[in-house]
Design a protein around this motif. Structure first.
Motif, PDB file in Angstrom:
ATOM      1  N   VAL A  90       0.849  -1.192   0.000  1.00 19.22           N
ATOM      2  CA  VAL A  90       0.000   0.000   0.000  1.00 19.22           C
ATOM      3  C   VAL A  90       0.887   1.245   0.000  1.00 19.22           C
ATOM      4  N   LEU A  91       0.599   2.137  -0.948  1.00 17.95           N
ATOM      5  CA  LEU A  91       1.276   3.430  -1.059  1.00 17.95           C
ATOM      6  C   LEU A  91       0.232   4.510  -0.802  1.00 17.95           C
ATOM      7  N   VAL A  92       0.553   5.452   0.090  1.00 15.05           N
ATOM      8  CA  VAL A  92      -0.339   6.601   0.307  1.00 15.05           C
ATOM      9  C   VAL A  92       0.447   7.860  -0.064  1.00 15.05           C
ATOM     10  N   VAL A  93      -0.063   8.562  -1.069  1.00 20.77           N
ATOM     11  CA  VAL A  93       0.566   9.773  -1.581  1.00 20.77           C
ATOM     12  C   VAL A  93      -0.160  10.971  -0.970  1.00 20.77           C
ATOM     13  N   ARG A  94       0.625  11.962  -0.474  1.00 21.88           N
ATOM     14  CA  ARG A  94       0.023  13.149   0.145  1.00 21.88           C
ATOM     15  C   ARG A  94       0.529  14.417  -0.532  1.00 21.88           C
ATOM     16  N   TRP A  95      -0.418  15.295  -0.848  1.00 22.26           N
ATOM     17  CA  TRP A  95      -0.113  16.646  -1.300  1.00 22.26           C
ATOM     18  C   TRP A  95      -0.521  17.569  -0.159  1.00 22.26           C
ATOM     19  N   PHE A  96       0.459  18.243   0.456  1.00 20.24           N
ATOM     20  CA  PHE A  96       0.220  19.090   1.632  1.00 20.24           C
ATOM     21  C   PHE A  96      -0.671  20.269   1.262  1.00 20.24           C
ATOM     22  N   GLY A  97      -1.696  20.514   2.105  1.00 23.98           N
ATOM     23  CA  GLY A  97      -2.664  21.571   1.828  1.00 23.98           C
ATOM     24  C   GLY A  97      -2.500  22.815   2.670  1.00 23.98           C
ATOM     25  N   GLY A  98      -1.427  22.887   3.457  1.00 24.25           N
ATOM     26  CA  GLY A  98      -1.177  24.101   4.228  1.00 24.25           C
ATOM     27  C   GLY A  98      -1.583  24.042   5.692  1.00 24.25           C
ATOM     28  N   ILE A  99      -2.308  23.011   6.098  1.00 20.43           N
ATOM     29  CA  ILE A  99      -2.728  22.885   7.497  1.00 20.43           C
ATOM     30  C   ILE A  99      -1.992  21.696   8.121  1.00 20.43           C
ATOM     31  N   LEU A 100      -1.262  21.955   9.207  1.00 23.55           N
ATOM     32  CA  LEU A 100      -0.538  20.876   9.890  1.00 23.55           C
ATOM     33  C   LEU A 100      -1.542  19.964  10.596  1.00 23.55           C
ATOM     34  N   LEU A 101      -1.340  18.648  10.477  1.00 26.71           N
ATOM     35  CA  LEU A 101      -2.275  17.687  11.062  1.00 26.71           C
ATOM     36  C   LEU A 101      -1.832  17.190  12.440  1.00 26.71           C
ATOM     37  N   GLY A 102      -0.561  17.390  12.789  1.00 25.23           N
ATOM     38  CA  GLY A 102      -0.040  16.856  14.045  1.00 25.23           C
ATOM     39  C   GLY A 102       0.192  15.359  13.926  1.00 25.23           C
ATOM     40  N   ALA A 103       0.955  14.803  14.866  1.00 28.77           N
ATOM     41  CA  ALA A 103       1.310  13.375  14.789  1.00 28.77           C
ATOM     42  C   ALA A 103       0.075  12.475  14.786  1.00 28.77           C
ATOM     43  N   GLY A 104      -0.861  12.726  15.701  1.00 26.82           N
ATOM     44  CA  GLY A 104      -2.072  11.888  15.765  1.00 26.82           C
ATOM     45  C   GLY A 104      -2.907  12.011  14.498  1.00 26.82           C
ATOM     46  N   GLY A 105      -3.028  13.220  13.981  1.00 26.19           N
ATOM     47  CA  GLY A 105      -3.784  13.440  12.752  1.00 26.19           C
ATOM     48  C   GLY A 105      -3.152  12.750  11.555  1.00 26.19           C
ATOM     49  N   LEU A 106      -1.821  12.796  11.480  1.00 26.43           N
ATOM     50  CA  LEU A 106      -1.121  12.107  10.385  1.00 26.43           C
ATOM     51  C   LEU A 106      -1.345  10.599  10.464  1.00 26.43           C
ATOM     52  N   MET A 107      -1.236  10.047  11.679  1.00 29.83           N
ATOM     53  CA  MET A 107      -1.429   8.608  11.846  1.00 29.83           C
ATOM     54  C   MET A 107      -2.836   8.197  11.429  1.00 29.83           C
ATOM     55  N   ARG A 108      -3.839   8.993  11.839  1.00 31.27           N
ATOM     56  CA  ARG A 108      -5.223   8.686  11.461  1.00 31.27           C
ATOM     57  C   ARG A 108      -5.422   8.835   9.957  1.00 31.27           C
ATOM     58  N   ALA A 109      -4.814   9.850   9.372  1.00 33.31           N
ATOM     59  CA  ALA A 109      -4.985  10.093   7.931  1.00 33.31           C
ATOM     60  C   ALA A 109      -4.356   8.976   7.108  1.00 33.31           C
ATOM     61  N   TYR A 110      -3.090   8.650   7.367  1.00 34.96           N
ATOM     62  CA  TYR A 110      -2.416   7.603   6.587  1.00 34.96           C
ATOM     63  C   TYR A 110      -3.034   6.228   6.834  1.00 34.96           C
ATOM     64  N   GLY A 111      -3.232   5.902   8.105  1.00 36.32           N
ATOM     65  CA  GLY A 111      -3.829   4.600   8.433  1.00 36.32           C
ATOM     66  C   GLY A 111      -5.253   4.482   7.926  1.00 36.32           C
ATOM     67  N   GLY A 112      -6.025   5.561   8.063  1.00 38.34           N
ATOM     68  CA  GLY A 112      -7.419   5.545   7.628  1.00 38.34           C
ATOM     69  C   GLY A 112      -7.560   5.425   6.115  1.00 38.34           C
ATOM     70  N   CYS A 113      -6.731   6.158   5.365  1.00 35.56           N
ATOM     71  CA  CYS A 113      -6.781   6.060   3.894  1.00 35.56           C
ATOM     72  C   CYS A 113      -6.398   4.654   3.436  1.00 35.56           C
ATOM     73  N   ALA A 114      -5.348   4.110   4.035  1.00 34.84           N
ATOM     74  CA  ALA A 114      -4.917   2.748   3.669  1.00 34.84           C
ATOM     75  C   ALA A 114      -6.023   1.740   3.991  1.00 34.84           C
ATOM     76  N   ALA A 115      -6.631   1.858   5.183  1.00 33.63           N
ATOM     77  CA  ALA A 115      -7.687   0.919   5.587  1.00 33.63           C
ATOM     78  C   ALA A 115      -8.899   1.037   4.664  1.00 33.63           C
ATOM     79  N   SER A 116      -9.284   2.267   4.299  1.00 35.07           N
ATOM     80  CA  SER A 116     -10.427   2.459   3.405  1.00 35.07           C
ATOM     81  C   SER A 116     -10.152   1.846   2.034  1.00 35.07           C
TER      82      SER A 116
END
Length: 197
Positions: A90-116
């Protein structure tokens, strides 16, 4: 041990999270080289991050590609494991949108996209196979080969000799014992299946 699954075909999932765009790509893979080739083919050099993970049996790797350590690759691997997947990259590609997500937000974003992505993908059960062989006289070859499909066996090679044929095959481990009994029964005990591990 719970049943493991691989993917029937590559899958893609897209999501926007707080102005960052995430695209997850997942594919079935049989070895690390195939996984790395998949990542290379789907990575976008213009993206901010190309984070990935794969699991193939006991072997696994993950990469955060510049995200804070443990916030991208590991959550992707956890998504693979959480969906009971094996032989998957699984590869998750991110284009930064200007808002920092923080460590917890990044983990939820990457893990959640991969799981979906994995949840939406068509899956197949992973079948544990073994290599095996048997030798038989030429006269028995046609009958024996006609019965192999009943056990999910696939002929991988044949070596012809003066006395007969050595047939190499691959079959699900769970059917090896039944095939051995069938070969012995069809040949009145003259033909034995040799399973190599």
């Amino acid at each position: 041990m719970s049943r493991l699954f691989t993917l029937a075909a590559p899958a893609t999932y897209r999501e926007e999270i707080r102005k960052s765009r995430f695209v997850a790509h997942a594919a079935p893979v049989s070895d690390a080289g195939q996984a790395l080739a998949f990542f290379a083919s789907r990575s976008d050099p213009a993206a901010t991050h190309n984070c990935w993970a794969y699991r193939i049996g006991a072997a696994y790797r993950f990469n955060d590609d510049g995200e804070p350590g443990g916030t991208a690759g590991r959550p992707i691997l956890q998504a693979i494991d959480g969906q009971s997947c094996d032989r998957v990259a699984v590869l998750v590609v991110r284009w930064f949108g200007g808002i920092l997500l923080g460590a917890g937000g990044l983990m939820r974003a990457y893990g959640g996209c991969a799981a979906s992505c994995l949840r939406l993908a068509d899956k197949l059960p992973v079948v544990d196979t073994v290599a095996a062989r048997f030798e038989c006289p030429f006269a028995d070859l046609r009958l024996l080969k006609s019965r192999l499909g009943e056990f999910g066996a696939i002929v991988t090679g044949e070596d012809f000799g003066a006395a007969g044929v050595a047939v190499r095959l691959e079959l699900p481990r769970e059917h090896a014992g039944a095939l051995a009994q069938a070969l012995a029964g069809l040949s009145r005990g003259r033909i034995a299946l040799e399973v190599s591990d």
